[in-house]
Design a protein around this motif. Structure first.
Motif, short mmCIF file in Angstrom:
data_model
loop_
_atom_site.label_atom_id
_atom_site.label_comp_id
_atom_site.label_asym_id
_atom_site.label_seq_id
_atom_site.Cartn_x
_atom_site.Cartn_y
_atom_site.Cartn_z
N ILE A 16 0.99 -1.58 -0.34
CA ILE A 16 0.26 0.23 0.21
C ILE A 16 0.93 1.17 -0.49
CG2 ILE A 16 -1.85 1.10 1.59
CD1 ILE A 16 -2.44 -1.40 0.13
N ALA A 27 -4.15 6.25 -1.32
CA ALA A 27 -4.16 4.71 -1.09
C ALA A 27 -4.21 4.69 -2.11
CB ALA A 27 -4.41 4.39 0.77
N VAL A 29 -3.09 0.80 -4.36
CA VAL A 29 -2.44 -0.52 -3.77
C VAL A 29 -1.69 -0.65 -4.68
CG1 VAL A 29 -3.20 -2.91 -3.91
CG2 VAL A 29 -4.70 -2.05 -3.54
N ILE A 53 -10.93 0.21 -2.47
CA ILE A 53 -10.06 0.92 -1.05
C ILE A 53 -10.97 2.17 -0.26
CG2 ILE A 53 -7.95 2.10 0.39
CD1 ILE A 53 -6.35 1.72 -2.07
N ASN A 56 -10.91 7.07 1.64
CA ASN A 56 -9.83 6.58 0.33
C ASN A 56 -9.69 8.38 0.10
OD1 ASN A 56 -7.42 6.13 -0.61
ND2 ASN A 56 -8.07 5.27 -3.19
N VAL A 67 -9.15 -3.21 1.87
CA VAL A 67 -8.97 -2.98 0.79
C VAL A 67 -9.80 -4.61 0.29
CG1 VAL A 67 -7.31 -3.85 -1.15
CG2 VAL A 67 -6.80 -1.74 1.00
#
Length: 231
Positions: A16, A27, A29, A53, A56, A67
């Motif tokens: 992350i 964030a 991924v 997410i 976020n 997530v």
């Protein structure tokens, strides 16, 4: 007889990445699901997976985010797989504090009529890096610019007298003879950071010493100039 489904671990290799400032972060991924088989249906299914997410936006250090794996049910059934887990919680960390000061610069300039007048500009200063307010960068662009400038400061050279110079050394092993070049923000959908990246890359991929300076027009930063040092 139906075969047992192949178990996939969607979070084993997940990373992350957090960006933005504390209290206004987000964030992203980065993940590659491990699968050592050669079943094309499973491979295609893995390639189709995405992630959601929640929450976020406006993230702070210590916040908890979830997530979730997002996939198409038909492909899931066709691939005959199952997930070890379809969601996982992570704790937000590493966001920097948005500590800044505002400075005001006043200089005397000559008008087209030949008169002198005082021009006042304001800049934000983050961790020693000055960013003019007129650049109108997003928080993410500011962070990227600060990272670039910090990298430049670490790479600056010392001259023979021990005085630090602003020139940087290009990394090319082949001798180049590039000329100064201008890069304009309007050519990058008004993204000043992308414009700066290309100006920096132009100099850094040469064998010459170079520096990057902003191009100012009518009190606005409109681009960057890559300048090469005359040897």
């Amino acid at each position: 007889m139906k075969e047992e489904p192949v178990e996939l671990d969607a979070f084993k290799n997940m990373k992350i990445h957090y960006s933005g400032w504390n209290h206004s972060g987000k964030a992203e991924v980065e993940n590659k699901i491990q699968y050592t088989g050669n079943d094309e249906t499973i491979i295609d299914f893995i390639d189709s997976i995405s992630y959601k997410i929640q929450p976020n936006k406006n993230l702070s250090n210590g916040d908890s985010i979830t997530v979730k794996v997002v996939y198409t049910k038909d492909l899931y059934k066709l691939a005959n797989v199952e997930f070890k887990s379809e969601q996982k919680k992570f704790k937000v960390h590493g966001l920097e504090e948005n500590e800044r000061e505002v400075i005001t610069n006043t200089e005397t300039v000559e008008t087209e009529e030949g008169n002198e007048e005082k021009k006042t500009t304001q800049s934000y200063v983050y961790d020693g890096v000055e960013i003019p307010v007129s650049w109108n960068l997003t928080e993410e662009e500011k962070q990227q610019y600060i990272a670039y400038m910090k990298g430049i400061q670490n790479d600056t050279q010392m001259d023979e007298s021990g005085v630090q110079e602003n020139w940087m050394q290009g990394e090319s092993e082949q001798v180049t003879k590039r000329k100064d070049a201008d890069f304009f923000v309007k050519d990058y959908l008004d993204n000043a950071v992308s414009c700066y990246e290309d100006a920096f890359a132009y100099g850094n991929t040469s064998s010459q010493k170079f520096k990057i300076e902003p191009i100012i027009e009518k009190e606005q930063m409109i681009g960057y100039r890559c300048i090469f040092k005359e040897e």
